[in-house]
Scaffold this motif. Structure first.
Motif, PDB file in Angstrom:
ATOM      1  N   ALA A 127       1.168  -0.892  -0.105  1.00  0.00           N
ATOM      2  CA  ALA A 127      -0.129  -0.257  -0.114  1.00  0.00           C
ATOM      3  C   ALA A 127       1.043   1.322  -0.026  1.00  0.00           C
ATOM      4  CB  ALA A 127      -1.092   0.254   1.200  1.00  0.00           C
ATOM      5  N   ARG A 128       2.135   1.379  -0.226  1.00  0.00           N
ATOM      6  CA  ARG A 128       2.993   2.552  -0.873  1.00  0.00           C
ATOM      7  C   ARG A 128       2.130   3.360  -0.994  1.00  0.00           C
ATOM      8  NH1 ARG A 128       6.039  -1.355  -3.115  1.00  0.00           N
ATOM      9  NH2 ARG A 128       6.982  -0.627  -4.886  1.00  0.00           N
ATOM     10  N   GLY A 129       2.130   4.748  -1.336  1.00  0.00           N
ATOM     11  CA  GLY A 129       1.048   5.420  -2.201  1.00  0.00           C
ATOM     12  C   GLY A 129      -0.052   5.746  -1.824  1.00  0.00           C
ATOM     13  N   TYR A 132      -2.746   7.201   3.888  1.00  0.00           N
ATOM     14  CA  TYR A 132      -2.170   6.830   5.452  1.00  0.00           C
ATOM     15  C   TYR A 132      -3.530   6.174   5.566  1.00  0.00           C
ATOM     16  CZ  TYR A 132      -0.955   6.065   9.770  1.00  0.00           C
ATOM     17  OH  TYR A 132      -0.596   5.742  11.333  1.00  0.00           O
ATOM     18  N   GLU A 133      -4.903   6.301   5.426  1.00  0.00           N
ATOM     19  CA  GLU A 133      -6.174   5.568   6.201  1.00  0.00           C
ATOM     20  C   GLU A 133      -6.397   4.114   5.360  1.00  0.00           C
ATOM     21  OE1 GLU A 133     -10.985   5.666   6.892  1.00  0.00           O
ATOM     22  OE2 GLU A 133      -9.693   7.105   5.551  1.00  0.00           O
ATOM     23  N   GLY A 134      -5.920   4.501   4.650  1.00  0.00           N
ATOM     24  CA  GLY A 134      -5.139   2.913   3.127  1.00  0.00           C
ATOM     25  C   GLY A 134      -4.333   2.136   3.792  1.00  0.00           C
ATOM     26  N   GLN A 135      -3.618   2.710   4.251  1.00  0.00           N
ATOM     27  CA  GLN A 135      -1.931   2.112   5.048  1.00  0.00           C
ATOM     28  C   GLN A 135      -2.406   1.605   6.095  1.00  0.00           C
ATOM     29  OE1 GLN A 135       1.632   3.469   4.532  1.00  0.00           O
ATOM     30  NE2 GLN A 135       1.342   5.448   3.467  1.00  0.00           N
ATOM     31  N   VAL A 136      -3.263   1.841   7.302  1.00  0.00           N
ATOM     32  CA  VAL A 136      -3.688   1.612   8.375  1.00  0.00           C
ATOM     33  C   VAL A 136      -4.785   0.296   7.486  1.00  0.00           C
ATOM     34  CG1 VAL A 136      -5.075   1.744  10.332  1.00  0.00           C
ATOM     35  CG2 VAL A 136      -3.614   3.358   9.324  1.00  0.00           C
ATOM     36  N   ALA A 137      -5.211   0.350   6.668  1.00  0.00           N
ATOM     37  CA  ALA A 137      -6.434  -0.466   6.616  1.00  0.00           C
ATOM     38  C   ALA A 137      -5.656  -2.294   6.029  1.00  0.00           C
ATOM     39  CB  ALA A 137      -7.422  -0.257   5.408  1.00  0.00           C
ATOM     40  N   ILE A 138      -5.151  -1.509   5.577  1.00  0.00           N
ATOM     41  CA  ILE A 138      -4.103  -3.221   5.044  1.00  0.00           C
ATOM     42  C   ILE A 138      -3.894  -3.896   6.296  1.00  0.00           C
ATOM     43  CG2 ILE A 138      -1.994  -4.166   3.679  1.00  0.00           C
ATOM     44  CD1 ILE A 138      -4.458  -3.181   1.966  1.00  0.00           C
ATOM     45  N   ALA A 139      -3.049  -3.352   6.898  1.00  0.00           N
ATOM     46  CA  ALA A 139      -2.770  -3.966   8.464  1.00  0.00           C
ATOM     47  C   ALA A 139      -4.534  -4.458   8.910  1.00  0.00           C
ATOM     48  CB  ALA A 139      -1.725  -2.621   9.294  1.00  0.00           C
ATOM     49  N   ALA A 140      -4.721  -3.896   9.124  1.00  0.00           N
ATOM     50  CA  ALA A 140      -5.632  -4.409   9.412  1.00  0.00           C
ATOM     51  C   ALA A 140      -6.430  -5.270   9.714  1.00  0.00           C
ATOM     52  CB  ALA A 140      -7.232  -2.960   9.980  1.00  0.00           C
ATOM     53  N   ASN A 178       9.173   2.558   4.982  1.00  0.00           N
ATOM     54  CA  ASN A 178       9.447   3.578   5.648  1.00  0.00           C
ATOM     55  C   ASN A 178       8.171   3.623   6.977  1.00  0.00           C
ATOM     56  OD1 ASN A 178       6.657   4.225   5.296  1.00  0.00           O
ATOM     57  ND2 ASN A 178       7.127   5.344   3.254  1.00  0.00           N
ATOM     58  N   HIS A 179       8.944   4.536   7.899  1.00  0.00           N
ATOM     59  CA  HIS A 179       8.249   5.230   9.337  1.00  0.00           C
ATOM     60  C   HIS A 179       6.494   4.936   8.956  1.00  0.00           C
ATOM     61  CE1 HIS A 179       7.668   6.823  12.913  1.00  0.00           C
ATOM     62  NE2 HIS A 179       6.882   8.024  12.018  1.00  0.00           N
ATOM     63  N   THR A 180       6.172   5.789   8.226  1.00  0.00           N
ATOM     64  CA  THR A 180       4.984   5.660   7.507  1.00  0.00           C
ATOM     65  C   THR A 180       4.334   4.244   7.366  1.00  0.00           C
ATOM     66  OG1 THR A 180       4.682   8.165   5.736  1.00  0.00           O
ATOM     67  CG2 THR A 180       3.013   6.609   6.195  1.00  0.00           C
ATOM     68  N   LYS A 223      -7.236   3.001  -3.692  1.00  0.00           N
ATOM     69  CA  LYS A 223      -7.290   2.477  -5.027  1.00  0.00           C
ATOM     70  C   LYS A 223      -7.878   0.859  -4.597  1.00  0.00           C
ATOM     71  CE  LYS A 223      -3.187   3.851  -7.765  1.00  0.00           C
ATOM     72  NZ  LYS A 223      -2.110   3.667  -8.579  1.00  0.00           N
ATOM     73  N   HIS A 224      -7.964   1.030  -3.196  1.00  0.00           N
ATOM     74  CA  HIS A 224      -8.070  -0.824  -2.693  1.00  0.00           C
ATOM     75  C   HIS A 224     -10.014  -1.049  -2.889  1.00  0.00           C
ATOM     76  CE1 HIS A 224      -4.150  -1.759  -2.108  1.00  0.00           C
ATOM     77  NE2 HIS A 224      -4.292  -1.986  -3.158  1.00  0.00           N
ATOM     78  N   ILE A 225     -10.708  -2.100  -2.533  1.00  0.00           N
ATOM     79  CA  ILE A 225     -11.702  -1.903  -2.136  1.00  0.00           C
ATOM     80  C   ILE A 225     -11.507  -3.206  -1.102  1.00  0.00           C
ATOM     81  CG2 ILE A 225     -14.294  -3.119  -2.767  1.00  0.00           C
ATOM     82  CD1 ILE A 225     -13.777  -2.196  -4.854  1.00  0.00           C
TER      83      ILE A 225
END
Length: 228
Positions: A127-129, A132-140, A178-180, A223-225
């Protein structure tokens, strides 16, 4: 007092004492449990460094992972449920604990350093790019899979399950995160789930499987559903 009456009195006292012990025995606690026993559980886990959240009497994600990590470190069945064996070991671990050792027993949020590293790599590679909410969502989603009976019950098991993640197949998983990405992983561990419990996600611009389109969709982030 006659001997017979004295014996009867002693027997009554023993029965009352046994009853009190039974009443105050800690019940089995699991995800969703609430109340004083959960406060006790969280307090004990925090004392020995396995729990880092607020002691609020609510058995949620952080408590679940803290219990799992404690069980793993002490050689018990790792199921995230605080039953008789877990309570017994926890009481032994928190009795007469030297103060200097109370903060050095486990890693952050009840997970190992390797777990957090793998989760961070998955976020970055998948989910890089993304927002931020979408990156948290992948981890979730990964954490939701660990908690689901449909998937392996460890972070490594979920991530390395065959054909589960594109980034594993194409090698991007091993890019330096990265840190994000690390912050997003910690936010998910700490209870933020933008997906509302989703266990799948896909990019509608590249997905070719009819099956993934058939899943009940929760929401779209970047970009993710995300779906169930």
């Amino acid at each position: 007092m006659p001997l017979r009456s004295l014996c009867s009195l002693l027997l009554a006292c023993i029965i009352i004492a046994l009853s009190i012990t039974t009443v105050y025995a800690q019940p089995t606690l699991r995800w969703g449990s609430q109340g004083g026993d959960v406060y006790d559980l969280q307090g004990r886990l925090k004392k020995i460094g396995y729990y880092h959240g607020k002691i609020d009497g609510i058995f949620g994600r952080q408590t679940y992972w803290a219990v799992r990590n404690f069980q793993y470190r002490f050689g018990m069945k790792v199921d995230g449920v605080a039953g008789k064996q877990t309570w017994s070991m926890l009481k032994r671990a928190t009795s007469n604990l030297p103060k200097k050792s109370q903060s050095a027993v486990s890693t952050s949020y009840g997970l190992s350093a390797n777990d957090i590293n793998l989760l961070t790599r998955a976020v970055y590679s998948e989910a890089r790019g993304e927002p931020y909410e979408g990156q948290v969502a992948i981890a979730a989603v990964i954490l939701n899979r660990v908690e689901s009976s449909k998937f392996p019950n460890t972070i490594s098991g979920v991530i390395f399950e065959p054909r589960a993640f594109t980034a594993i197949a194409d090698g991007q998983f091993w890019l330096t995160p990265n840190h994000t990405a690390k912050k997003a992983a910690y936010d998910a561990i700490n209870g933020w789930d933008p997906t509302g419990g989703a266990i799948y996600y896909f990019n509608p611009n590249t997905a070719t499987s009819p099956w993934i389109w058939s899943r009940p969709q929760v929401r779209r982030i970047g970009k993710h559903i995300f779906s169930y």
